[in-house]
Design a protein around this motif. Structure first.
Motif, mmCIF file in Angstrom:
data_model
loop_
_atom_site.group_PDB
_atom_site.id
_atom_site.type_symbol
_atom_site.label_atom_id
_atom_site.label_comp_id
_atom_site.label_asym_id
_atom_site.label_seq_id
_atom_site.Cartn_x
_atom_site.Cartn_y
_atom_site.Cartn_z
ATOM 1 N N TYR A 2 36.264 36.113 42.950
ATOM 2 C CA TYR A 2 36.796 34.950 42.248
ATOM 3 C C TYR A 2 36.651 33.901 43.118
ATOM 4 O O TYR A 2 36.412 32.816 42.602
ATOM 5 C CB TYR A 2 38.405 34.767 41.939
ATOM 6 C CG TYR A 2 38.849 35.763 40.800
ATOM 7 C CD1 TYR A 2 39.398 34.597 39.801
ATOM 8 C CD2 TYR A 2 39.209 37.076 40.762
ATOM 9 C CE1 TYR A 2 39.719 35.531 38.621
ATOM 10 C CE2 TYR A 2 39.696 37.622 39.294
ATOM 11 C CZ TYR A 2 40.010 36.770 38.373
ATOM 12 O OH TYR A 2 40.374 37.132 37.249
ATOM 13 N N GLN A 3 36.205 34.100 44.263
ATOM 14 C CA GLN A 3 35.445 32.949 45.400
ATOM 15 C C GLN A 3 34.037 32.788 45.201
ATOM 16 O O GLN A 3 33.678 31.529 45.833
ATOM 17 C CB GLN A 3 36.256 33.436 46.640
ATOM 18 C CG GLN A 3 37.534 33.546 46.945
ATOM 19 C CD GLN A 3 38.398 32.434 46.405
ATOM 20 O OE1 GLN A 3 38.224 31.341 46.685
ATOM 21 N NE2 GLN A 3 39.512 32.739 45.507
ATOM 22 N N GLU A 4 33.426 33.690 44.642
ATOM 23 C CA GLU A 4 32.035 33.386 44.545
ATOM 24 C C GLU A 4 31.744 32.361 43.392
ATOM 25 O O GLU A 4 32.131 32.655 42.256
ATOM 26 C CB GLU A 4 31.301 34.649 44.200
ATOM 27 C CG GLU A 4 31.321 35.742 45.233
ATOM 28 C CD GLU A 4 30.458 36.922 44.955
ATOM 29 O OE1 GLU A 4 29.517 37.205 44.035
ATOM 30 O OE2 GLU A 4 30.840 37.910 45.755
ATOM 31 N N GLN A 8 32.690 31.925 39.512
ATOM 32 C CA GLN A 8 33.659 30.992 39.143
ATOM 33 C C GLN A 8 32.896 30.149 38.111
ATOM 34 O O GLN A 8 33.751 29.608 36.996
ATOM 35 C CB GLN A 8 33.747 29.929 40.167
ATOM 36 C CG GLN A 8 34.666 30.342 41.362
ATOM 37 C CD GLN A 8 34.942 29.481 42.680
ATOM 38 O OE1 GLN A 8 34.194 28.629 42.647
ATOM 39 N NE2 GLN A 8 35.731 29.723 43.201
ATOM 40 N N CYS A 18 38.747 28.899 36.744
ATOM 41 C CA CYS A 18 38.379 29.920 37.705
ATOM 42 C C CYS A 18 39.783 30.353 38.410
ATOM 43 O O CYS A 18 39.443 31.132 39.223
ATOM 44 C CB CYS A 18 37.216 29.717 38.364
ATOM 45 S SG CYS A 18 37.481 28.152 39.578
ATOM 46 N N GLU A 19 40.952 29.763 37.973
ATOM 47 C CA GLU A 19 42.219 30.190 38.708
ATOM 48 C C GLU A 19 42.673 31.435 38.096
ATOM 49 O O GLU A 19 43.107 31.523 37.068
ATOM 50 C CB GLU A 19 42.935 29.048 38.740
ATOM 51 C CG GLU A 19 42.810 27.693 39.469
ATOM 52 C CD GLU A 19 42.577 28.051 41.004
ATOM 53 O OE1 GLU A 19 43.394 28.599 41.491
ATOM 54 O OE2 GLU A 19 41.507 27.385 41.308
#
Length: 152
Positions: A2-4, A8, A18-19
Motif C-alpha cells: 500500500y506504500q508503493e 497507490q 489508497c487508504e
C-alpha cells in the motif's frame, strides 16, 4: 504494498483512494470491488514472497496468509497451518483492533469458514489464550518441525 507509489496509483484509479480503511469499506460491501483488489494485490504479494524466499537462509519459512485457501496458495506450500479460535475470542480480538460487529461479520462472509480452513489444513493450532501462550505453541511446533524434517 500500500506504500508503493505504483500500487497507490492503481488503488486510486480503482477505488478513489489508497487508504486501507477506505478501500476496506468498498471491498467488504461489494464482491466485485474485492475481486478487483485481489486481482491487483495477490500477484504482487506472491512476487514479493518469492523474492524473500530467494534470499532466505533459514530452514523453515512461515507465511501468514489470511486468504491462503481462497487464493489457492495452499498448493504452493509444503505444509499449511491454521490458527483457530472460538467465536467469542475471534470477535473480541478483532473488536480490540477497532472492527465493529458489522465489519467483523462482513469480513467473515468473504472468507471460507474456519471449519473449512481447519478441514483443509495439515495442522491446526487452537488459540484460546494469550499471545504468550500462542507464542509458546508456535515455538513448540517450530521445534517439532525442525526435528521431524532434520533441520536442527
Amino acid at each position: 504494498l500500500y506504500q508503493e507509489p505504483a500500487v497507490q496509483k492503481k488503488l486510486i484509479c480503482l477505488f478513489g483512494s489508497c487508504e486501507p480503511t477506505e478501500i476496506a469499506k468498498q471491498v467488504f460491501n461489494k464482491q466485485t470491488a474485492r475481486k478487483k483488489l485481489e486481482d491487483l494485490l495477490h500477484p504482487l504479494v506472491w512476487k514479493l514472497a518469492q523474492q524473500k524466499l530467494a534470499t532466505l537462509k533459514e530452514p523453515i519459512c512461515i507465511f501468514e496468509v489470511p486468504l491462503l485457501f481462497e487464493a489457492g496458495w495452499q498448493k504452493k506450500m509444503a505444509l499449511t497451518i491454521t490458527v483457530a479460535a472460538d467465536e467469542k475470542n475471534l470477535r473480541a480480538r478483532l473488536q480490540a483492533r477497532g472492527l465493529s460487529g458489522t465489519h467483523y461479520r462482513k469480513r467473515l462472509q468473504t472468507q471460507l469458514s474456519q471449519a473449512e480452513k481447519i478441514r483443509q489444513s495439515d495442522l491446526v493450532i487452537f488459540n484460546q489464550g494469550s499471545k504468550k501462550q500462542l507464542n509458546q505453541k508456535v515455538s513448540r511446533l517450530y521445534r517439532a518441525l525442525t526435528t521431524i524434517y532434520g533441520l536442527n
